[in-house]
Scaffold this motif. Sequence first.
Motif, PDB file in Angstrom:
ATOM      1  N   HIS A  74     -14.557  -3.121   3.934  1.00  0.00           N
ATOM      2  CA  HIS A  74     -13.870  -2.238   4.887  1.00  0.00           C
ATOM      3  C   HIS A  74     -12.377  -2.168   4.559  1.00  0.00           C
ATOM      4  O   HIS A  74     -11.770  -1.086   4.573  1.00  0.00           O
ATOM      5  CB  HIS A  74     -14.080  -2.767   6.305  1.00  0.00           C
ATOM      6  CG  HIS A  74     -13.330  -2.011   7.357  1.00  0.00           C
ATOM      7  ND1 HIS A  74     -13.867  -0.941   8.035  1.00  0.00           N
ATOM      8  CD2 HIS A  74     -12.060  -2.160   7.837  1.00  0.00           C
ATOM      9  CE1 HIS A  74     -12.971  -0.468   8.888  1.00  0.00           C
ATOM     10  NE2 HIS A  74     -11.863  -1.191   8.787  1.00  0.00           N
ATOM     11  N   THR A  75     -11.785  -3.300   4.253  1.00  0.00           N
ATOM     12  CA  THR A  75     -10.358  -3.355   3.945  1.00  0.00           C
ATOM     13  C   THR A  75     -10.053  -2.616   2.651  1.00  0.00           C
ATOM     14  O   THR A  75      -9.041  -1.905   2.547  1.00  0.00           O
ATOM     15  CB  THR A  75      -9.909  -4.820   3.845  1.00  0.00           C
ATOM     16  OG1 THR A  75     -10.257  -5.490   5.065  1.00  0.00           O
ATOM     17  CG2 THR A  75      -8.415  -4.927   3.609  1.00  0.00           C
ATOM     18  N   TYR A  76     -10.918  -2.771   1.667  1.00  0.00           N
ATOM     19  CA  TYR A  76     -10.766  -2.053   0.401  1.00  0.00           C
ATOM     20  C   TYR A  76     -10.714  -0.544   0.649  1.00  0.00           C
ATOM     21  O   TYR A  76      -9.888   0.173   0.057  1.00  0.00           O
ATOM     22  CB  TYR A  76     -11.921  -2.407  -0.517  1.00  0.00           C
ATOM     23  CG  TYR A  76     -11.939  -1.697  -1.846  1.00  0.00           C
ATOM     24  CD1 TYR A  76     -11.304  -2.241  -2.958  1.00  0.00           C
ATOM     25  CD2 TYR A  76     -12.619  -0.492  -2.006  1.00  0.00           C
ATOM     26  CE1 TYR A  76     -11.332  -1.595  -4.188  1.00  0.00           C
ATOM     27  CE2 TYR A  76     -12.650   0.159  -3.225  1.00  0.00           C
ATOM     28  CZ  TYR A  76     -12.009  -0.396  -4.317  1.00  0.00           C
ATOM     29  OH  TYR A  76     -12.043   0.252  -5.528  1.00  0.00           O
ATOM     30  N   ALA A  77     -11.585  -0.058   1.524  1.00  0.00           N
ATOM     31  CA  ALA A  77     -11.600   1.372   1.835  1.00  0.00           C
ATOM     32  C   ALA A  77     -10.290   1.807   2.483  1.00  0.00           C
ATOM     33  O   ALA A  77      -9.804   2.923   2.241  1.00  0.00           O
ATOM     34  CB  ALA A  77     -12.787   1.700   2.743  1.00  0.00           C
ATOM     35  N   GLU A  78      -9.690   0.941   3.302  1.00  0.00           N
ATOM     36  CA  GLU A  78      -8.393   1.269   3.900  1.00  0.00           C
ATOM     37  C   GLU A  78      -7.302   1.333   2.834  1.00  0.00           C
ATOM     38  O   GLU A  78      -6.452   2.233   2.844  1.00  0.00           O
ATOM     39  CB  GLU A  78      -8.029   0.232   4.962  1.00  0.00           C
ATOM     40  CG  GLU A  78      -8.838   0.322   6.239  1.00  0.00           C
ATOM     41  CD  GLU A  78      -8.237  -0.533   7.338  1.00  0.00           C
ATOM     42  OE1 GLU A  78      -7.077  -0.284   7.724  1.00  0.00           O
ATOM     43  OE2 GLU A  78      -8.923  -1.470   7.800  1.00  0.00           O
ATOM     44  N   VAL A  79      -7.304   0.378   1.909  1.00  0.00           N
ATOM     45  CA  VAL A  79      -6.320   0.401   0.827  1.00  0.00           C
ATOM     46  C   VAL A  79      -6.453   1.688   0.016  1.00  0.00           C
ATOM     47  O   VAL A  79      -5.458   2.307  -0.378  1.00  0.00           O
ATOM     48  CB  VAL A  79      -6.485  -0.835  -0.082  1.00  0.00           C
ATOM     49  CG1 VAL A  79      -5.572  -0.741  -1.301  1.00  0.00           C
ATOM     50  CG2 VAL A  79      -6.193  -2.116   0.687  1.00  0.00           C
ATOM     51  N   LEU A 122     -10.556  11.513 -11.413  1.00  0.00           N
ATOM     52  CA  LEU A 122      -9.161  11.581 -10.986  1.00  0.00           C
ATOM     53  C   LEU A 122      -8.825  12.888 -10.273  1.00  0.00           C
ATOM     54  O   LEU A 122      -7.759  13.001  -9.662  1.00  0.00           O
ATOM     55  CB  LEU A 122      -8.240  11.422 -12.197  1.00  0.00           C
ATOM     56  CG  LEU A 122      -8.113  10.009 -12.770  1.00  0.00           C
ATOM     57  CD1 LEU A 122      -7.516  10.055 -14.175  1.00  0.00           C
ATOM     58  CD2 LEU A 122      -7.247   9.140 -11.867  1.00  0.00           C
ATOM     59  N   GLY A 123      -9.695  13.870 -10.354  1.00  0.00           N
ATOM     60  CA  GLY A 123      -9.399  15.163  -9.748  1.00  0.00           C
ATOM     61  C   GLY A 123      -8.558  16.050 -10.642  1.00  0.00           C
ATOM     62  O   GLY A 123      -7.847  16.940 -10.159  1.00  0.00           O
ATOM     63  N   ILE A 124      -8.637  15.825 -11.947  1.00  0.00           N
ATOM     64  CA  ILE A 124      -7.884  16.628 -12.908  1.00  0.00           C
ATOM     65  C   ILE A 124      -8.673  17.889 -13.231  1.00  0.00           C
ATOM     66  O   ILE A 124      -9.849  17.824 -13.592  1.00  0.00           O
ATOM     67  CB  ILE A 124      -7.601  15.815 -14.185  1.00  0.00           C
ATOM     68  CG1 ILE A 124      -6.599  14.694 -13.871  1.00  0.00           C
ATOM     69  CG2 ILE A 124      -7.091  16.705 -15.309  1.00  0.00           C
ATOM     70  CD1 ILE A 124      -6.427  13.693 -14.990  1.00  0.00           C
ATOM     71  N   THR A 168      -9.250  -5.733 -11.366  1.00  0.00           N
ATOM     72  CA  THR A 168      -9.766  -5.170 -10.122  1.00  0.00           C
ATOM     73  C   THR A 168      -9.624  -3.654 -10.101  1.00  0.00           C
ATOM     74  O   THR A 168      -8.862  -3.067 -10.868  1.00  0.00           O
ATOM     75  CB  THR A 168      -8.994  -5.736  -8.920  1.00  0.00           C
ATOM     76  OG1 THR A 168      -7.644  -5.242  -8.966  1.00  0.00           O
ATOM     77  CG2 THR A 168      -8.974  -7.255  -8.928  1.00  0.00           C
ATOM     78  N   ARG A 169     -10.352  -3.031  -9.198  1.00  0.00           N
ATOM     79  CA  ARG A 169     -10.075  -1.654  -8.817  1.00  0.00           C
ATOM     80  C   ARG A 169      -8.999  -1.667  -7.729  1.00  0.00           C
ATOM     81  O   ARG A 169      -8.906  -2.608  -6.941  1.00  0.00           O
ATOM     82  CB  ARG A 169     -11.326  -0.966  -8.276  1.00  0.00           C
ATOM     83  CG  ARG A 169     -12.436  -0.771  -9.284  1.00  0.00           C
ATOM     84  CD  ARG A 169     -12.065   0.180 -10.405  1.00  0.00           C
ATOM     85  NE  ARG A 169     -13.235   0.557 -11.193  1.00  0.00           N
ATOM     86  CZ  ARG A 169     -13.179   1.123 -12.392  1.00  0.00           C
ATOM     87  NH1 ARG A 169     -11.999   1.380 -12.947  1.00  0.00           N
ATOM     88  NH2 ARG A 169     -14.290   1.438 -13.036  1.00  0.00           N
ATOM     89  N   GLY A 179      -7.977   7.175  -3.053  1.00  0.00           N
ATOM     90  CA  GLY A 179      -9.023   6.634  -3.911  1.00  0.00           C
ATOM     91  C   GLY A 179      -8.679   6.718  -5.380  1.00  0.00           C
ATOM     92  O   GLY A 179      -9.567   6.843  -6.233  1.00  0.00           O
ATOM     93  N   ASP A 180      -7.376   6.611  -5.706  1.00  0.00           N
ATOM     94  CA  ASP A 180      -6.901   6.762  -7.088  1.00  0.00           C
ATOM     95  C   ASP A 180      -7.327   8.117  -7.654  1.00  0.00           C
ATOM     96  O   ASP A 180      -7.906   8.217  -8.750  1.00  0.00           O
ATOM     97  CB  ASP A 180      -7.405   5.629  -7.984  1.00  0.00           C
ATOM     98  CG  ASP A 180      -6.599   4.347  -7.822  1.00  0.00           C
ATOM     99  OD1 ASP A 180      -5.765   4.281  -6.899  1.00  0.00           O
ATOM    100  OD2 ASP A 180      -6.804   3.416  -8.623  1.00  0.00           O
ATOM    101  N   ALA A 181      -7.030   9.166  -6.913  1.00  0.00           N
ATOM    102  CA  ALA A 181      -7.378  10.520  -7.349  1.00  0.00           C
ATOM    103  C   ALA A 181      -6.348  11.491  -6.783  1.00  0.00           C
ATOM    104  O   ALA A 181      -5.583  11.156  -5.869  1.00  0.00           O
ATOM    105  CB  ALA A 181      -8.781  10.902  -6.886  1.00  0.00           C
ATOM    106  N   TYR A 182      -6.343  12.696  -7.344  1.00  0.00           N
ATOM    107  CA  TYR A 182      -5.410  13.737  -6.922  1.00  0.00           C
ATOM    108  C   TYR A 182      -6.157  14.742  -6.053  1.00  0.00           C
ATOM    109  O   TYR A 182      -7.149  15.337  -6.481  1.00  0.00           O
ATOM    110  CB  TYR A 182      -4.788  14.410  -8.144  1.00  0.00           C
ATOM    111  CG  TYR A 182      -4.098  13.406  -9.032  1.00  0.00           C
ATOM    112  CD1 TYR A 182      -2.951  12.747  -8.608  1.00  0.00           C
ATOM    113  CD2 TYR A 182      -4.624  13.065 -10.280  1.00  0.00           C
ATOM    114  CE1 TYR A 182      -2.334  11.794  -9.394  1.00  0.00           C
ATOM    115  CE2 TYR A 182      -4.007  12.117 -11.076  1.00  0.00           C
ATOM    116  CZ  TYR A 182      -2.864  11.479 -10.626  1.00  0.00           C
ATOM    117  OH  TYR A 182      -2.265  10.532 -11.411  1.00  0.00           O
TER     118      TYR A 182
END
Length: 702
Positions: free
Chosen positions: A311-316, A374-376, A221-222, A322-325
């Motif tokens: 919607h719940t995924y977006a809250e997580v 990732l925002g690197i 999963t993501r 969003g798995d980014a810096y």
Amino acid sequence: MPILHLLIVTIACTAWAAAGEPAPVVDLSGFAADSGVTVGQVGGTLMLDWPIAAGRQGRLVLRVGGGEPLIASLGLGEGAAIISEADPFYVLTVGKRILDKQTGWTVFFDSPYTRPYQHSAATLARSAYTVTSLGRSVSVTIAGLSAGVFAGDLRFTVWAGCPLVRQEAVVATTEGDVALSYGAGLTARTPSWDGVAWRDNHDTWQHASEHGTGASQPVATRLRTVIAESAHGSLAAFPAPHQFFYPLDFADNFAFNLVGRGYGKVFDTPAFGIRQSIDGDRRHVPWVNAPPGSQQHLGVFYLLSPGDAQHTYAEVATYTHGDAYVPLPGYHTFTSHYHIEHTLDLMRAQRDQQTTGIPKGFEQPAFIDVFRHLGIDIAHLAEFHVGETPNLADGPRLAQLAVLHGECRRLSGDGFLLLPGEEPNVHLGGHWISFFPKPVNWVLNRPAGTPFSAQVADVGTVYHVGSPADVQALFEQEHGLFWTAHPRIKASGGQPDSYQATPFFHSPNFLGGTWKAMPADLSLPRLGTRSLDLLDDMANWGERKQVLGEADLFKIMLDYEVYAHLNINYLQLPKVPTFDQPWTPILETLRAGRFFTTTGEMLITAFEIGGKGSGEELALPASGATIVRAHLAWTFPPAFAEVVWGDGVAVHRQRVDLSRQPAFAATDLAIPVVMPGATWARFAAWDVAVDGAFTQPVWMVR
């Protein structure tokens, strides 16, 4: 194949006691009403109500004793249960740890899955219930949990103002050499949820049919998340984003969630939740340390939402950005230590495709897209991590470097900088990383009679290094940095300790070491204590060294689970140089300690001690009294901050409780400290998922 011993026991966390036995006592003496959570006993149940957001309530109803499912309901208040008539489950996989002869429990080169191991499903006696408060949180601890050689409690924690529920098995063993992995979640004989959904690691939404009651399957999963949907909303299940993951060389997505009936072949009811892979990348698969007597916290988070799965995924996603810096004014993100071997792969493809240009399939490598997502801002490689590299003659070595430098130039741009680097692993002892402020041509051997440096036509200066003195001279002449890779573990088990008295260690060009959550131990409130201890030890040795975050990963692909294994360094840097500009500002920032390192969820956006930032000198008064100031921002509810300082002999800590702070907030701290005899001090902060951030030291002068 290893011999697999199965301990078949009663389905996870079910019946408490035989009919007719008295209900267990509920101890409320540790509950504080000012937590913001309401606790009540209603008809043989224990009910927790707490505010989640404006106009939204969470409710958890647990049965006290009895043979019915432990969770009567979990959802969004009165009449809005998302999950009902369910039990928590745990399946522990327990194997033998081979302790390292030099470093003991600080071990990576071990694979318990290759030896006999045991699956054990937890049972829960429900022998006593204890309710306690800590700041804005309330926990219910239920005694009598056991799973194979482990025993302890089951615990639920909720936080006022937050939709999270944490479920933990808090267990210990008396066995002396145990490693574990685990799966956890919720199960029910008759599921109350309508279905289970997830976004897979190719970004496609998937749904389990028949309420998720088909055969159990691990799912990739993501966000490490599966979501149970019902008429009243959704419940997401996911692990702590970093702590849950034991270290591996490869960051493939090894299907860290589960859906369906019959998980682990130790119970047959429908379930959903999280799982650790037993065999990982099938290289070195060390699982989780469980020293005897240590209280292992085997957690899973649930998030309550009124919306559907998407919607719940977006809250997580908000808990990890969003798995980014996230970008921070005045900072740029820097990451190091990647054995992608892009150069060697590209050269091999050139030969196969008979081209001198960019081979087909290499136009835009996947790792570049991953880094950018990732925002690197700056990625520093560790190429040529293969056995032949130290012995290469000038011709093949310089050819490889030419491709490495050319590819880093080609793949940089638009605010992203890809920098050449290596893990040479010769001459010094253990493994180490190289970093120069420009492309440098150097050969890792120096045959007799070969000059240290020479001019080569069409190349320029070429260095040959054949000793520690040569390595030191090279980095001092080219103003580079080098440091110990994965200190005190892996092939650097004895480093940098073994060479702390050498001239090259004392050189200002030797930076220090690196930080990564390795090994895994779920009893600790911090990640990467191995490296944090090294940072403190080096400071107490009187050395002004730094410890930066490292990835230490092989290959990066779009469908990998990279974020869980990463950390990031936020450098105080006004801008990112282009490839053809000197990279000196990056190296100077690292050398000066003007950065903080984080898993991403906790940010130290400002920090000073007595008005001095990390890497600077402070004239500390004789009394040792001063003020530590920091600005923190976070996602998960915070746990604590701490000022860590040393006097050249011992390490001291002053802890600041953050448990009254809400999730998704920020604060300015002003901490009075008295540090008599201090020679250095640093700052760190950690949240309830054991995500954290730390600074480099401020140096005290008299």
